[in-house]
Each structure stands twice: as C-alpha cells, then as structure tokens.
Design a protein around this motif. Structure first.
Motif, PDB file in Angstrom:
ATOM      1  N   GLU A 265       0.808  -1.215   0.000  1.00 20.41           N
ATOM      2  CA  GLU A 265       0.000   0.000   0.000  1.00 20.41           C
ATOM      3  C   GLU A 265       0.846   1.272   0.000  1.00 20.41           C
ATOM      4  O   GLU A 265       0.306   2.384  -0.057  1.00 20.41           O
ATOM      5  CB  GLU A 265      -0.932   0.010   1.222  1.00 20.41           C
ATOM      6  N   GLY A 266       2.174   1.118   0.125  1.00 20.88           N
ATOM      7  CA  GLY A 266       3.053   2.275   0.095  1.00 20.88           C
ATOM      8  C   GLY A 266       3.001   3.140   1.344  1.00 20.88           C
ATOM      9  O   GLY A 266       3.183   4.363   1.275  1.00 20.88           O
ATOM     10  N   ILE A 267       2.741   2.514   2.494  1.00 23.42           N
ATOM     11  CA  ILE A 267       2.760   3.251   3.759  1.00 23.42           C
ATOM     12  C   ILE A 267       3.810   2.616   4.682  1.00 23.42           C
ATOM     13  O   ILE A 267       4.174   1.445   4.511  1.00 23.42           O
ATOM     14  CB  ILE A 267       1.376   3.269   4.450  1.00 23.42           C
ATOM     15  N   SER A 268       4.285   3.373   5.639  1.00 20.79           N
ATOM     16  CA  SER A 268       5.315   2.854   6.532  1.00 20.79           C
ATOM     17  C   SER A 268       4.675   2.183   7.742  1.00 20.79           C
ATOM     18  O   SER A 268       3.577   2.566   8.177  1.00 20.79           O
ATOM     19  CB  SER A 268       6.238   3.988   7.001  1.00 20.79           C
ATOM     20  N   ILE A 269       5.367   1.187   8.266  1.00 21.10           N
ATOM     21  CA  ILE A 269       4.882   0.519   9.482  1.00 21.10           C
ATOM     22  C   ILE A 269       4.803   1.511  10.633  1.00 21.10           C
ATOM     23  O   ILE A 269       3.864   1.479  11.439  1.00 21.10           O
ATOM     24  CB  ILE A 269       5.809  -0.659   9.844  1.00 21.10           C
ATOM     25  N   LEU A 272       1.637   3.428  10.468  1.00 23.89           N
ATOM     26  CA  LEU A 272       0.520   2.582  10.890  1.00 23.89           C
ATOM     27  C   LEU A 272       0.462   2.473  12.410  1.00 23.89           C
ATOM     28  O   LEU A 272      -0.605   2.591  13.027  1.00 23.89           O
ATOM     29  CB  LEU A 272       0.673   1.193  10.266  1.00 23.89           C
ATOM     30  N   GLN A 273       1.616   2.262  13.021  1.00 24.98           N
ATOM     31  CA  GLN A 273       1.666   2.008  14.458  1.00 24.98           C
ATOM     32  C   GLN A 273       1.613   3.273  15.306  1.00 24.98           C
ATOM     33  O   GLN A 273       1.474   3.182  16.521  1.00 24.98           O
ATOM     34  CB  GLN A 273       2.930   1.205  14.786  1.00 24.98           C
ATOM     35  N   MET A 274       1.746   4.435  14.673  1.00 20.66           N
ATOM     36  CA  MET A 274       1.629   5.697  15.410  1.00 20.66           C
ATOM     37  C   MET A 274       0.190   6.197  15.467  1.00 20.66           C
ATOM     38  O   MET A 274      -0.092   7.279  15.970  1.00 20.66           O
ATOM     39  CB  MET A 274       2.512   6.771  14.761  1.00 20.66           C
ATOM     40  N   GLY A 275      -0.736   5.401  14.918  1.00 17.96           N
ATOM     41  CA  GLY A 275      -2.149   5.762  15.000  1.00 17.96           C
ATOM     42  C   GLY A 275      -2.602   6.733  13.926  1.00 17.96           C
ATOM     43  O   GLY A 275      -3.676   7.339  14.043  1.00 17.96           O
ATOM     44  N   SER A 276      -1.818   6.887  12.875  1.00 16.14           N
ATOM     45  CA  SER A 276      -2.157   7.834  11.805  1.00 16.14           C
ATOM     46  C   SER A 276      -3.488   7.469  11.151  1.00 16.14           C
ATOM     47  O   SER A 276      -3.836   6.297  11.005  1.00 16.14           O
ATOM     48  CB  SER A 276      -1.049   7.840  10.742  1.00 16.14           C
ATOM     49  N   ARG A 277      -4.240   8.500  10.766  1.00 20.45           N
ATOM     50  CA  ARG A 277      -5.495   8.304  10.047  1.00 20.45           C
ATOM     51  C   ARG A 277      -5.417   8.920   8.652  1.00 20.45           C
ATOM     52  O   ARG A 277      -6.433   9.216   8.015  1.00 20.45           O
ATOM     53  CB  ARG A 277      -6.657   8.906  10.842  1.00 20.45           C
ATOM     54  N   ARG A 278      -4.202   9.118   8.158  1.00 18.98           N
ATOM     55  CA  ARG A 278      -3.989   9.720   6.847  1.00 18.98           C
ATOM     56  C   ARG A 278      -4.271   8.725   5.724  1.00 18.98           C
ATOM     57  O   ARG A 278      -3.857   7.573   5.777  1.00 18.98           O
ATOM     58  CB  ARG A 278      -2.538  10.205   6.734  1.00 18.98           C
ATOM     59  N   GLY A 279      -4.977   9.182   4.696  1.00 23.10           N
ATOM     60  CA  GLY A 279      -5.179   8.414   3.486  1.00 23.10           C
ATOM     61  C   GLY A 279      -5.720   7.011   3.715  1.00 23.10           C
ATOM     62  O   GLY A 279      -6.778   6.816   4.327  1.00 23.10           O
ATOM     63  N   GLU A 280      -4.982   6.023   3.222  1.00 19.99           N
ATOM     64  CA  GLU A 280      -5.406   4.627   3.279  1.00 19.99           C
ATOM     65  C   GLU A 280      -5.063   3.933   4.596  1.00 19.99           C
ATOM     66  O   GLU A 280      -5.410   2.763   4.784  1.00 19.99           O
ATOM     67  CB  GLU A 280      -4.762   3.848   2.123  1.00 19.99           C
ATOM     68  N   VAL A 281      -4.388   4.645   5.497  1.00 16.87           N
ATOM     69  CA  VAL A 281      -3.917   3.996   6.733  1.00 16.87           C
ATOM     70  C   VAL A 281      -5.062   3.381   7.538  1.00 16.87           C
ATOM     71  O   VAL A 281      -4.962   2.217   7.970  1.00 16.87           O
ATOM     72  CB  VAL A 281      -3.091   4.979   7.591  1.00 16.87           C
ATOM     73  N   PRO A 282      -6.178   4.104   7.812  1.00 22.55           N
ATOM     74  CA  PRO A 282      -7.263   3.494   8.597  1.00 22.55           C
ATOM     75  C   PRO A 282      -7.818   2.212   7.964  1.00 22.55           C
ATOM     76  O   PRO A 282      -8.106   1.247   8.671  1.00 22.55           O
ATOM     77  CB  PRO A 282      -8.330   4.590   8.643  1.00 22.55           C
ATOM     78  N   LYS A 283      -7.966   2.218   6.627  1.00 18.07           N
ATOM     79  CA  LYS A 283      -8.498   1.026   5.959  1.00 18.07           C
ATOM     80  C   LYS A 283      -7.518  -0.146   6.064  1.00 18.07           C
ATOM     81  O   LYS A 283      -7.918  -1.290   6.323  1.00 18.07           O
ATOM     82  CB  LYS A 283      -8.792   1.325   4.497  1.00 18.07           C
ATOM     83  N   LEU A 300      -6.671 -10.122  20.825  1.00 15.16           N
ATOM     84  CA  LEU A 300      -6.888  -8.709  20.512  1.00 15.16           C
ATOM     85  C   LEU A 300      -5.769  -7.825  21.063  1.00 15.16           C
ATOM     86  O   LEU A 300      -5.358  -6.861  20.409  1.00 15.16           O
ATOM     87  CB  LEU A 300      -8.237  -8.249  21.077  1.00 15.16           C
ATOM     88  N   ALA A 301      -5.264  -8.150  22.248  1.00 15.71           N
ATOM     89  CA  ALA A 301      -4.186  -7.346  22.830  1.00 15.71           C
ATOM     90  C   ALA A 301      -2.929  -7.414  21.981  1.00 15.71           C
ATOM     91  O   ALA A 301      -2.211  -6.421  21.821  1.00 15.71           O
ATOM     92  CB  ALA A 301      -3.897  -7.812  24.259  1.00 15.71           C
ATOM     93  N   GLU A 302      -2.652  -8.598  21.417  1.00 13.80           N
ATOM     94  CA  GLU A 302      -1.481  -8.762  20.551  1.00 13.80           C
ATOM     95  C   GLU A 302      -1.652  -7.964  19.258  1.00 13.80           C
ATOM     96  O   GLU A 302      -0.723  -7.318  18.771  1.00 13.80           O
ATOM     97  CB  GLU A 302      -1.292 -10.248  20.233  1.00 13.80           C
ATOM     98  N   ILE A 303      -2.871  -7.995  18.704  1.00 13.69           N
ATOM     99  CA  ILE A 303      -3.154  -7.230  17.485  1.00 13.69           C
ATOM    100  C   ILE A 303      -2.997  -5.739  17.756  1.00 13.69           C
ATOM    101  O   ILE A 303      -2.420  -4.999  16.947  1.00 13.69           O
ATOM    102  CB  ILE A 303      -4.574  -7.541  16.977  1.00 13.69           C
ATOM    103  N   ALA A 304      -3.515  -5.299  18.900  1.00 14.98           N
ATOM    104  CA  ALA A 304      -3.415  -3.878  19.265  1.00 14.98           C
ATOM    105  C   ALA A 304      -1.954  -3.445  19.346  1.00 14.98           C
ATOM    106  O   ALA A 304      -1.584  -2.361  18.899  1.00 14.98           O
ATOM    107  CB  ALA A 304      -4.126  -3.634  20.593  1.00 14.98           C
ATOM    108  N   ARG A 305      -1.108  -4.311  19.896  1.00 16.91           N
ATOM    109  CA  ARG A 305       0.313  -3.981  20.003  1.00 16.91           C
ATOM    110  C   ARG A 305       0.945  -3.864  18.619  1.00 16.91           C
ATOM    111  O   ARG A 305       1.736  -2.963  18.349  1.00 16.91           O
ATOM    112  CB  ARG A 305       1.029  -5.061  20.822  1.00 16.91           C
ATOM    113  N   HIS A 306       0.571  -4.762  17.711  1.00 13.52           N
ATOM    114  CA  HIS A 306       1.111  -4.734  16.349  1.00 13.52           C
ATOM    115  C   HIS A 306       0.671  -3.489  15.583  1.00 13.52           C
ATOM    116  O   HIS A 306       1.433  -2.946  14.779  1.00 13.52           O
ATOM    117  CB  HIS A 306       0.657  -5.974  15.568  1.00 13.52           C
ATOM    118  N   LEU A 307      -0.580  -3.044  15.833  1.00 13.01           N
ATOM    119  CA  LEU A 307      -1.153  -1.979  15.011  1.00 13.01           C
ATOM    120  C   LEU A 307      -1.124  -0.613  15.679  1.00 13.01           C
ATOM    121  O   LEU A 307      -1.609   0.367  15.116  1.00 13.01           O
ATOM    122  CB  LEU A 307      -2.592  -2.344  14.622  1.00 13.01           C
TER     123      LEU A 307
END
Length: 327
Positions: A265-269, A272-283, A300-307
């Motif tokens: 998707e051309g976005i940085s990890i 994604l992990q900083m909680g950005s809501r720019r462009g395609e990041v939320p999707k 869910l806690a593990e997923i939250a840590r990853h994202l």
C-alpha cells in the motif's frame, strides 16, 4: 549442557533452595534475616503465593511454596533481587549475592508434602543453629514455630499444613511435632534434594531394584515424585511450551503480514503504528485487524500492540467490519 526450563503453573508445589554465590553468607545477622522474612511475607500476600515451610541458614535457605497466579519466576525474581540490593546497600558491597539460579523442584504433594515440611524445618537443627527440638520450637528463622503457634506470622499458611495432620488444631499440632521429632534420626535425606531418579524412588537401593524390573522408569532433575507424576508434569510442560511456541509463531507471522501489506500500500509501518489516520492507513489497519483476528487467531491485545492502537479500538474495528460484511 543447556539449562532446562523451569516447570511451573499456578498452584504448583515447589521446594526452593537458594544459595549464596561461592558459598558465601547471605544472612550476616538478625537484621538481614528480618528483612528477608519481611520481604518474603509481603510478596507472598501480594502475589497470592502460599508459603508452607521455610528455614534460613547462614549461606542458604529453603522454601516450600505453592505458586500463585503470577507464577514462581516473578515471585522469586522480586524476592531475591530486592533482598540482594538491600543487603548490598547495608553491607556496602557490590555484585551478585546469590548463585545465578535458585533450585526449584516440582513436588508430588500427595506423596511428599509432609516429608518436605519436616525436612525443611529440621534444617536449623541439623546445622547446629539450635541444640534440640525445644529450642527449635521457638526459633524465629523457620516456619516450624509458626505451625506450633509459638511464633507469630500471619502470611504463612500454617492452617493448611496442620490440616494434613488432623482436624482439630491442638491435636494436629501434637501429631505434627511428634512427626518432626521422628525425623531427627533420619539425617540429611539427600533423596529429597539430589538426582531426579534417586529423589523419586527414595534412594539408590530402590533405583537399582526398579531398574532391574522397569528399565524405562522416568525421572527428571526438576521433579520430586514417582515416575507417573514425572510423566504428567512433563506432558503438561510440553503442552504449555507448544502453546507458547504457537503464540510466538503467530506473532512473527502477524508482523510479516503487516510488513507485506504496508509495502504493497506504500505506507510505513511506523505510520501505521503511530495511529495515523492519513489516506489509506485506517483502511489498512482495519483490514489487518480483521485478518489477524479472524484468520490468524491472534489475541486482541497482541493485534493492538502490532497496530499501535488500544485493545478496545481493535474490538470496535472488528464490530464495524462485521456489520459491513453482513450488509
């Protein structure tokens, strides 16, 4: 030889032996002993670790405990690290106080509970710190006097110990003291702390006899119990190890999935992990949360840590995603 992993789960009975590094003293005086016992009691209550027997000697100590919900390693780490730091400050010394690794032996309670209570509480008498059983009854640096009601100690579970000797407290104490007295002539009992097979079978003569008739007998240095008990404990440890391995494997696969999707998707990890809501990041975050939860089975806690979001946020993402898929 690599060190074996500790065997532990909440409710496991352990005989713990801790020793000073290079056989040096770990208790120099009454103040040291008071601080160790105070820390032991405080942590036992905080972590819901049951303490049934204990004794302090100049260069080592014995404990019989049942691990609480947080497990034995965390309890012991807090106990030993905290005490060592306090000891070093008080005595103006540096470096390790204890041997690198305390010894913990998982015990078959049905067979060995009373034996271990007696073995541990007779240590001061065997070491010559008290001269007779009468002195030992009032000795403040073991749990024996607590069980007899002669030493006050609210955190030690004396009631559970007494319940194994009788229904009424007075009668149980009398039976317990007689049982302790009978153990004096038994000496050091190396089978309770030595090699796994010797411990399990009660000495070398039993080992030789059994090996002739049952060469496949199972033993383990970390366990005190019959070979059936050893087998059960090792099977449970294997199941726990498989669950832990599976969780770690899923975590690595999850990270790999995130890397691949972010690259596509051309976005940085980091974004994604900083909680950005720019462009395609939320999707992308929403799609990854769904796949990690529903297809990979990550908690869910593990997923939250990853994202890089909270666990409730992941829960809300999954609820919204479910509604979209149902429409």
């Amino acid at each position: 030889m690599p060190r074996q992993a500790r065997l532990d789960a909440a409710g496991t009975l352990h005989h713990i032996i801790l020793r000073g590094i290079e056989q040096r003293q770990i208790f120099d005086d009454g103040m040291d002993r008071e601080r160790f016992v105070g820390r032991l009691g405080k942590l036992a209550l905080e972590t819901k670790t049951k303490v049934y027997a204990w004794s302090l000697l100049p260069n080592h100590a014995h404990l019989l405990v049942r691990s609480g919900p947080q497990g034995l390693p965390k309890f012991m780490r807090r106990l030993l690290t905290g005490y060592a730091q306090e000891y070093n400050r008080r005595h103006k010394r540096y470096g390790h106080l204890f041997q690198n690794r305390y010894k913990s032996i998982v015990c078959d309670e049905e067979v060995y509970f009373q034996e271990l209570i007696r073995y541990i509480h007779l240590n001061p008498l065997r070491a010559g710190l008290v001269l007779n059983l009468g002195q030992m009854d009032k000795y403040p640096w073991s749990g024996h006097g607590v069980i007899l009601g002669k030493v006050k100690n609210s955190w030690q579970d004396a009631g559970y110990v007494l319940s194994s000797f009788g229904r009424k407290v007075g009668q149980a104490r009398s039976i317990y003291r007689r049982y302790i007295a009978e153990g004096i002539k038994q000496g050091r009992r190396p089978e309770l702390v030595g090699g796994g097979l010797i411990r399990s079978l009660g000495g070398w003569s039993a080992v030789k006899t059994l090996r002739r008739s049952r060469p496949e007998v199972l033993a383990d240095e970390r366990i005190l119990g019959t070979d059936d008990f050893v087998e059960r404990m090792l099977a449970e440890a294997d199941r726990n190890a498989r669950r832990l391995f599976s969780s770690r494997l899923q975590g690595r696969e999850g990270h790999q999935l995130i890397e691949e999707r972010c690259k596509k998707e051309g976005i940085s990890i980091r974004e994604l992990q900083m909680g950005s809501r720019r462009g395609e990041v939320p999707k992308v975050r929403s799609d990854l949360a769904w796949e990690l939860a529903k297809e990979r089975g990550l908690p869910l806690a593990e997923i939250a840590r990853h994202l890089g979001v909270s666990t409730p946020a992941i829960s809300q993402i999954l609820i919204r995603k479910s509604k979209i898929l149902l429409t």
